[in-house]
Design a protein around this motif. Structure first.
Motif, PDB file in Angstrom:
ATOM      1  N   PRO A   1     -10.549   4.694   3.414  1.00  0.00           N
ATOM      2  CA  PRO A   1     -10.796   3.769   2.305  1.00  0.00           C
ATOM      3  C   PRO A   1      -9.518   3.201   1.701  1.00  0.00           C
ATOM      4  O   PRO A   1      -8.519   3.908   1.573  1.00  0.00           O
TER       5      PRO A   1
ATOM      6  N   GLU B   1     -11.506  13.222  -2.670  1.00  0.00           N
ATOM      7  CA  GLU B   1     -10.789  11.949  -2.611  1.00  0.00           C
ATOM      8  C   GLU B   1      -9.803  11.940  -1.445  1.00  0.00           C
ATOM      9  O   GLU B   1      -9.136  12.941  -1.178  1.00  0.00           O
TER      10      GLU B   1
ATOM     11  N   THR C   1       0.824  -1.205   0.000  1.00  0.00           N
ATOM     12  CA  THR C   1       0.000   0.000   0.000  1.00  0.00           C
ATOM     13  C   THR C   1       0.862   1.260   0.000  1.00  0.00           C
ATOM     14  O   THR C   1       0.516   2.269  -0.630  1.00  0.00           O
TER      15      THR C   1
ATOM     16  N   PRO D   1      -7.199   1.510  -1.374  1.00  0.00           N
ATOM     17  CA  PRO D   1      -7.114   1.716  -2.830  1.00  0.00           C
ATOM     18  C   PRO D   1      -7.970   0.682  -3.557  1.00  0.00           C
ATOM     19  O   PRO D   1      -8.405  -0.317  -2.971  1.00  0.00           O
ATOM     20  N   SER D   2      -8.216   0.908  -4.846  1.00  0.00           N
ATOM     21  CA  SER D   2      -8.994  -0.047  -5.628  1.00  0.00           C
ATOM     22  C   SER D   2      -8.277  -1.379  -5.691  1.00  0.00           C
ATOM     23  O   SER D   2      -7.034  -1.445  -5.576  1.00  0.00           O
ATOM     24  N   MET D   3      -9.025  -2.466  -5.873  1.00  0.00           N
ATOM     25  CA  MET D   3      -8.419  -3.791  -5.935  1.00  0.00           C
ATOM     26  C   MET D   3      -7.471  -3.907  -7.126  1.00  0.00           C
ATOM     27  O   MET D   3      -6.466  -4.620  -7.070  1.00  0.00           O
ATOM     28  N   GLU D   4      -7.779  -3.186  -8.183  1.00  0.00           N
ATOM     29  CA  GLU D   4      -6.888  -3.208  -9.350  1.00  0.00           C
ATOM     30  C   GLU D   4      -5.536  -2.586  -9.008  1.00  0.00           C
ATOM     31  O   GLU D   4      -4.475  -3.159  -9.300  1.00  0.00           O
ATOM     32  N   ASP D   5      -5.572  -1.417  -8.360  1.00  0.00           N
ATOM     33  CA  ASP D   5      -4.320  -0.768  -7.956  1.00  0.00           C
ATOM     34  C   ASP D   5      -3.583  -1.603  -6.922  1.00  0.00           C
ATOM     35  O   ASP D   5      -2.349  -1.718  -6.952  1.00  0.00           O
TER      36      ASP D   5
END
Length: 529
Positions: free
Chosen positions: A196, A106, A73, A198-202
């Protein structure tokens, strides 16, 4: 069958017979060690001969404590590790917003500030972060990972207000009754988990990149040092999609153990696609560089009689340790200060009696920074394992001198004293606190030099061989994997590294300049320089 025969180099086994002439692996395991001629006789015609050309082959390194997903992360966060003042922090955040086209609202996660290295010599406030990002919630993490700062928008979202009380084992700093944005220990840990992910893709991309970084340092076994519920999806991603090529051993947060044990039941103390749950984890205090480690004697140069503070009351801790013993789950306890170490030692001693079982869980004292010499006999008697964050000597040794005085600071990470007592100990980097650089850690333990060039704890220096054991064969023992890993021995996994020089033969000051040329996991090359 894949066979490789290594020869013509220093083959360092970490066994009683320290060097062998050649090593033969078949598939994922070490088949035999000995002379080249002997091994040729038992190899097939398809064996691949690998000429080391004078380089060093040895067991790969084993990470005895880090936070793998946290390291991954961190690759997605704004880094302010090089910041020297508040303006540097502001500039870094603003540049990140512009470069990445961050939209209003964000979350922005920032890592790596250390107030000790800032000209202001104090923590930033919400106003500093508001100036950097007035339209975004910001979470700024201290390099220790134990404290941080939230800006005004983040405080509002997290519902941290003037009337919000301090949680047990944590502090919400306030000035004139209003939160300043700075929080530490449980006040930080409890709230940072609400930010939150990060996105699962990132995350998927970052996890693969992080794994490659560990491999580049010669590591083939990593640790997920504290599994909380929010990490469940990440670990499932790694496990289900079979993304791991290194072994990852995780430790479940004791506060949520029932949910997590059920979720990861299929890999409790056994590997599933390279993921294994090794036991439980608990925090008992903070960090010495942030002056939150729990001490038996006061810190210097600060509030009179301030000694840090504990996370748990004695009885509550003993109950949790007893639970770990009854469940036959290894327990890793974060203890930096000598008071926290004392509490853990006493709790484990009492819990053994309460549990009415002979389970030996090999309890680990994580960091053990200020473990005292007069506590080592109990550590030995109870078969506890100190895992020293010995690289603190270099990275924060000068700060420890300020916080504790030279004599007390010289006694951090008592590796040589533990060695003399016959105590097995390991070394770690607590990544993402610092890079998982094992050779730097070996160098630190051998030379014990601070950034200012001060020798800190000369009597606690150890020889390179003992330092290498701490990150190989001893670390395998910590994980109950001494029959599988940690040395070059018949039937052990072919987890190997090739170095450009031998750590036992170079000048001690040159150890951290040695390069990992190749990392091999179960016979397969996973990194090559």
């Amino acid at each position: 069958m894949s066979e490789k025969l290594y020869f013509n180099g220093d083959i360092l086994t970490m066994e009683n017979e320290l060097y062998v002439e050649a090593l033969l692996i078949k598939n994922d395991k070490i088949f035999k060690t000995g002379s080249k001629d002997e091994l040729i006789k038992v190899a097939s015609k398809e064996v691949e001969f690998i000429d080391l050309q004078g380089k060093t082959l040895m067991p790969s390194f084993i990470d005895s404590h880090s936070h793998f997903s946290g390291y991954a992360t961190s690759l997605l966060q704004v880094s302010v590790e090089e910041a020297t003042n508040f303006n540097d922090i502001i500039d870094s955040i603003q540049n990140f917003i512009k470069k990445n086209n961050i939209k209003s609202g964000e979350w922005i996660s920032v890592k790596g500030y250390d107030h000790n290295n800032l000209t202001e010599k104090t923590h930033p406030t919400k106003e500093i972060l508001d100036k950097a990002a007035p339209n975004n919630p910001v979470a700024l993490q201290h390099q220790s990972g134990h404290n941080g700062v939230f800006n005004s928008k983040a405080l509002d979202i997290l519902n941290i207000k003037s009337e919000t009380p301090n949680p047990s084992g944590g502090i919400i700093e306030k000035e004139n009754g209003e939160p300043t944005g700075y929080v530490e220990e449980n006040a930080y840990v409890n709230n940072i988990q609400k930010v939150p992910m990060p996105s699962m893709e990132d995350l998927s991309t970052a996890l693969v990149k992080a794994q490659d970084k560990y491999a580049s340092y010669g590591i083939t076994t990593m640790q997920e040092g504290m599994i909380v519920p929010m990490l469940g999806d990440i670990l499932d991603l790694l496990r289900v999609k079979n993304l791991l090529k290194l072994d990852l051993i995780g430790y479940i947060d004791l506060r949520d153990y029932e949910i997590l044990v059920k979720r990861f039941n299929s890999c409790i103390k056994k590997y599933e696609n390279h993921l294994k749950i090794g036991g439980y984890k608990i925090f008992l205090d903070g960090s010495p560089q942030s002056r939150t480690a729990w001490m038996l004697e006061p810190y210097k140069n600060g509030e009179a009689n301030y000694m840090g503070y504990p996370i748990y009351e004695d009885n509550a801790l003993t109950e949790k340790v007893t639970l770990a013993i009854k469940d036959d789950m290894q327990l890793l306890a974060h203890c930096n200060g000598d008071a926290a170490c004392k509490q853990y030692i006493n709790a484990y001693n009492d819990a053994i009696k309460n549990a009415h079982t002979k389970n030996d869980i090999r309890p680990v004292i994580i960091h053990a920074q200020l473990l005292r010499k007069d506590q080592l006999d109990d550590v030995k008697r109870l078969n506890m394992i100190p895992s020293f964050f010995v690289a603190h000597v270099y990275h924060w040794g000068d700060i420890h001198v300020e916080n504790f005085g030279f004599e007390r600071a010289s006694s951090i990470s008592l590796a040589n004293s533990a060695l003399k007592k016959g105590i097995k100990f390991t070394f770690h980097q607590d990544s993402p606190v610092i890079e998982p650089n094992m050779l730097e850690t070996v160098w630190c333990s051998v030379n014990r030099i601070t950034k200012k060039g001060i020798v800190l704890g000369q009597d606690e220096r150890i020889e390179p061989l003992e330092a290498l054991k701490a990150v190989t064969i001893n670390a395998a023992y910590q994980y109950f994997e001494e029959d599988l890993k940690g040395s070059l021995k018949e039937n052990k996994l072919a987890d190997l590294i090739i170095l450009n020089e031998n750590p036992l033969k170079v000048d001690k000051m040159d150890i951290k300049s040695i390069k990992v040329l190749e990392t091999i996991k179960e016979g397969k090359t996973i990194f090559k320089l």
